[in-house]
Design a protein around this motif. Structure first.
Motif, mmCIF file in Angstrom:
data_model
loop_
_atom_site.group_PDB
_atom_site.id
_atom_site.type_symbol
_atom_site.label_atom_id
_atom_site.label_comp_id
_atom_site.label_asym_id
_atom_site.label_seq_id
_atom_site.Cartn_x
_atom_site.Cartn_y
_atom_site.Cartn_z
ATOM 1 N N THR A 12 2.866 32.981 -13.380
ATOM 2 C CA THR A 12 2.732 31.951 -14.412
ATOM 3 C C THR A 12 1.889 30.779 -13.912
ATOM 4 O O THR A 12 0.980 30.314 -14.609
ATOM 5 C CB THR A 12 4.121 31.450 -14.851
ATOM 6 O OG1 THR A 12 4.852 32.555 -15.378
ATOM 7 C CG2 THR A 12 4.010 30.344 -15.895
ATOM 8 N N LEU A 13 2.182 30.315 -12.697
ATOM 9 C CA LEU A 13 1.412 29.204 -12.133
ATOM 10 C C LEU A 13 -0.056 29.571 -11.951
ATOM 11 O O LEU A 13 -0.941 28.763 -12.250
ATOM 12 C CB LEU A 13 2.025 28.761 -10.810
ATOM 13 C CG LEU A 13 3.384 28.072 -10.918
ATOM 14 C CD1 LEU A 13 4.016 27.916 -9.546
ATOM 15 C CD2 LEU A 13 3.246 26.728 -11.617
ATOM 16 N N THR A 14 -0.314 30.774 -11.484
ATOM 17 C CA THR A 14 -1.692 31.229 -11.309
ATOM 18 C C THR A 14 -2.424 31.239 -12.645
ATOM 19 O O THR A 14 -3.564 30.762 -12.746
ATOM 20 C CB THR A 14 -1.722 32.633 -10.668
ATOM 21 O OG1 THR A 14 -1.021 32.582 -9.426
ATOM 22 C CG2 THR A 14 -3.142 33.100 -10.430
ATOM 23 N N ASN A 15 -1.774 31.762 -13.659
ATOM 24 C CA ASN A 15 -2.402 31.797 -14.986
ATOM 25 C C ASN A 15 -2.642 30.397 -15.526
ATOM 26 O O ASN A 15 -3.716 30.108 -16.070
ATOM 27 C CB ASN A 15 -1.541 32.596 -15.964
ATOM 28 C CG ASN A 15 -1.631 34.081 -15.723
ATOM 29 O OD1 ASN A 15 -2.640 34.576 -15.243
ATOM 30 N ND2 ASN A 15 -0.564 34.792 -16.044
ATOM 31 N N LEU A 16 -1.669 29.521 -15.383
ATOM 32 C CA LEU A 16 -1.820 28.164 -15.908
ATOM 33 C C LEU A 16 -2.907 27.382 -15.179
ATOM 34 O O LEU A 16 -3.704 26.688 -15.804
ATOM 35 C CB LEU A 16 -0.492 27.404 -15.812
ATOM 36 C CG LEU A 16 0.580 27.794 -16.819
ATOM 37 C CD1 LEU A 16 1.899 27.102 -16.479
ATOM 38 C CD2 LEU A 16 0.143 27.431 -18.234
ATOM 39 N N PHE A 17 -2.931 27.479 -13.853
ATOM 40 C CA PHE A 17 -3.897 26.697 -13.085
ATOM 41 C C PHE A 17 -5.315 27.256 -13.148
ATOM 42 O O PHE A 17 -6.272 26.489 -13.142
ATOM 43 C CB PHE A 17 -3.477 26.598 -11.609
ATOM 44 C CG PHE A 17 -2.521 25.486 -11.319
ATOM 45 C CD1 PHE A 17 -2.917 24.165 -11.436
ATOM 46 C CD2 PHE A 17 -1.231 25.755 -10.927
ATOM 47 C CE1 PHE A 17 -2.039 23.126 -11.158
ATOM 48 C CE2 PHE A 17 -0.345 24.732 -10.638
ATOM 49 C CZ PHE A 17 -0.745 23.412 -10.756
ATOM 50 N N ALA A 24 -5.349 20.152 -21.093
ATOM 51 C CA ALA A 24 -3.991 20.409 -21.583
ATOM 52 C C ALA A 24 -3.258 21.397 -20.680
ATOM 53 O O ALA A 24 -2.096 21.169 -20.322
ATOM 54 C CB ALA A 24 -4.039 20.937 -23.010
ATOM 55 N N THR A 25 -3.913 22.482 -20.308
ATOM 56 C CA THR A 25 -3.235 23.454 -19.453
ATOM 57 C C THR A 25 -3.098 22.940 -18.029
ATOM 58 O O THR A 25 -2.141 23.291 -17.342
ATOM 59 C CB THR A 25 -3.943 24.823 -19.446
ATOM 60 O OG1 THR A 25 -5.297 24.661 -19.056
ATOM 61 C CG2 THR A 25 -3.849 25.504 -20.793
#
Length: 107
Positions: A12-17, A24-25
């Motif tokens: 999740t963190l990899t996708n968000l960052f 926004a992200t």
């Protein structure tokens, strides 16, 4: 953090960052990381975190973790070195990743 959700948290963190990079992200990614660290004890088992980061090839998350907890980020790097990666390799992977982001228009 419970081992069952550690893999999902790193993903999740990899996708968000790194996959949807805009203001926004970026804000959401920072708040999510803060929540994982402070409320869900993401950094409770450093060796498990290092193994999961290595498994998902998500080494670029280490500087993001450093923003919240420098000592734990250092411990993750040491654990990764024990997995066969040197600091130079981790730094090189960060540099390559940043160059890739620039080439993709993710400044």
């Amino acid at each position: 953090m419970k081992p069952e959700i550690l893999s999902t948290a790193i993903e999740t963190l990899t996708n968000l960052f790194f996959h949807n990079n805009n203001e926004a992200t970026d804000f959401l990614a920072k708040r999510t990381l803060e929540h994982y660290i402070n409320d869900l004890d993401l950094l409770g088992d450093i060796s498990a975190v290092a193994v999961e980061i290595d498994k998902q090839r998500a080494w670029a998350l280490i500087p993001k973790v450093r923003f919240f907890d420098n000592r734990k980020a250092d411990e993750i790097e040491v654990a990764l070195c024990g997995l066969g990666f040197t600091d130079a390799e981790i730094i090189a992977s960060d540099i390559v990743f940043e160059e890739w982001k620039k080439s993709q228009g993710h400044l």
